[in-house]
Design an enzyme around this catalytic site. Structure first.
Site, PDB file in Angstrom:
ATOM      1  CG  HIS A  54       2.737  -7.719  -7.880  1.00 38.67           C
ATOM      2  ND1 HIS A  54       3.105  -7.658  -6.604  1.00 38.67           N
ATOM      3  CD2 HIS A  54       1.686  -6.888  -7.989  1.00 38.67           C
ATOM      4  CE1 HIS A  54       2.474  -6.531  -6.190  1.00 38.67           C
ATOM      5  NE2 HIS A  54       1.616  -6.124  -6.971  1.00 38.67           N
ATOM      6  NE  ARG A 101      -2.318   4.872  -4.111  1.00 41.06           N
ATOM      7  CZ  ARG A 101      -2.865   4.842  -3.012  1.00 41.06           C
ATOM      8  NH1 ARG A 101      -3.716   5.740  -2.542  1.00 41.06           N
ATOM      9  NH2 ARG A 101      -3.420   3.735  -2.395  1.00 41.06           N
ATOM     10  CD  GLU A 104      -2.867   0.804   0.005  1.00 41.49           C
ATOM     11  OE1 GLU A 104      -3.179  -0.249  -0.488  1.00 41.49           O
ATOM     12  OE2 GLU A 104      -3.198   1.709  -0.565  1.00 41.49           O
ATOM     13  CB  SER A 105       1.792   3.693  -2.673  1.00 35.56           C
ATOM     14  OG  SER A 105       0.593   4.013  -3.087  1.00 35.56           O
ATOM     15  CD  GLU A 164       6.274  -9.443  -6.436  1.00 36.81           C
ATOM     16  OE1 GLU A 164       6.466  -9.230  -7.688  1.00 36.81           O
ATOM     17  OE2 GLU A 164       5.274  -9.030  -5.741  1.00 36.81           O
ATOM     18  CB  CYS A 180       2.710  -3.062  -7.754  1.00 34.72           C
ATOM     19  SG  CYS A 180       0.979  -2.931  -7.695  1.00 34.72           S
ATOM     20  CB  ILE A 235      -2.498  -7.271  -7.717  1.00 33.34           C
ATOM     21  CG1 ILE A 235      -1.972  -8.785  -8.118  1.00 33.34           C
ATOM     22  CG2 ILE A 235      -3.559  -7.241  -6.386  1.00 33.34           C
ATOM     23  CD1 ILE A 235      -1.294  -9.672  -7.215  1.00 33.34           C
ATOM     24  NE  ARG A 236      -7.046  -1.932  -4.597  1.00 33.01           N
ATOM     25  CZ  ARG A 236      -6.525  -1.536  -3.518  1.00 33.01           C
ATOM     26  NH1 ARG A 236      -5.332  -2.098  -2.732  1.00 33.01           N
ATOM     27  NH2 ARG A 236      -6.614  -0.260  -3.413  1.00 33.01           N
TER      28      ARG A 236
HETATM   29  N1  GLN Z   1      -3.058  -0.247  -5.082  1.00 35.29           N
HETATM   30  C1  GLN Z   1      -1.911  -0.193  -4.260  1.00 35.29           C
HETATM   31  C2  GLN Z   1      -1.442   1.241  -4.113  1.00 35.29           C
HETATM   32  O1  GLN Z   1      -2.040   2.211  -4.707  1.00 35.29           O
HETATM   33  C3  GLN Z   1      -0.702  -0.697  -5.095  1.00 35.29           C
HETATM   34  C4  GLN Z   1      -1.171  -2.561  -5.250  1.00 35.29           C
HETATM   35  C5  GLN Z   1      -0.109  -3.435  -5.066  1.00 35.29           C
HETATM   36  O2  GLN Z   1       1.138  -2.984  -4.814  1.00 35.29           O
HETATM   37  N2  GLN Z   1      -0.494  -4.384  -5.621  1.00 35.29           N
HETATM   38  O3  GLN Z   1      -0.473   1.444  -3.251  1.00 35.29           O
END
Ligand code: GLN
Length: 192
Positions: free
Chosen positions: A176, A113, A55-56, A178, A86, A141-142
């Site tokens: 991602h 984001r 989560e940034s 990894e 990400c 992923i998101r």
């Molecule tokens: N949605 C997350 C963000 O905005 C990033 C998602 C992720 O690292 N998989 O921080």
């Protein structure tokens, strides 16, 4: 010689990156010592750094609070490699498009984001990456959208949007790399 690989571990996925860098190094006959970074003082001991997803907003807050952010900038200034994925890409960018993210400004990008749209919250796609012979199976992923690229090289696009970039010693991906057991992106970031 042992490569010291720091995985920023204030929040987010850590063990998969540790595994990926270990196996990338193995193919180059290098020993790796993985250093999990949760406090100041460790980044200067590292040759390469990983900024994982998560989560940034949380990651950037903790990096600044713990005094790690300025150490990462010094690492980049001295030309040492970083792979930012990400949420890590969002934190590394110049502009995260969200005032809650206090960015590191080591990747000359503007990101948005969670901007791939709800139906594409998470998806997978084979993408062609500059420097890799075969497509890379990318897991999003998101994921952030890279909405503007400044002085950085686009390494891969998906549906016309940049999803992997290089800015000097920093490689960033909105996916991602990894998670699939394919460590070619780690290889590209640290050994190419
Ligand atoms: N949605 C997350 C963000 O905005 C990033 C998602 C992720 O690292 N998989 O921080």
């Amino acid at each position: 010689m042992t490569l010291h690989a720091g995985v920023v571990a204030v929040q987010g996925d850590v063990s998969e990156h540790a595994e990926a860098v270990r196996s990338a190094a193995e193919t180059h006959g290098e020993d790796v010592e993985v250093v999990e970074i949760r406090e100041a003082g460790l980044v200067p001991t590292c040759d390469v750094l990983l900024l994982p997803g998560g989560e940034s907003t949380t990651i950037s807050r903790l990096l600044h609070r713990e005094g790690i952010a300025s150490e990462i900038r010094t690492h980049v200034d001295s030309g040492k490699p970083v792979l930012a994925t990400c949420a890590g890409l969002i934190v590394a960018a110049r502009d995260a498009g969200d005032e809650r993210v206090d960015t590191l400004d080591v990747l000359d990008l503007t990101v948005e984001r969670n901007a791939f749209g709800r139906q594409k919250d998470s998806f997978e796609a084979p993408i062609s990456v500059e420097g890799l012979d075969d497509p890379f199976h990318a897991v999003f992923i998101r994921a952030p959208v890279i909405s503007a690229v400044g002085d950085a090289e686009v390494l891969a696009t998906w549906e016309g949007r940049p999803v992997a970039v290089r800015d000097g010693p920093v490689v960033g991906t909105s996916f991602h790399p990894e998670l699939t057991g394919d460590h070619r992106i780690h290889d590209l970031a640290f050994f190419a």
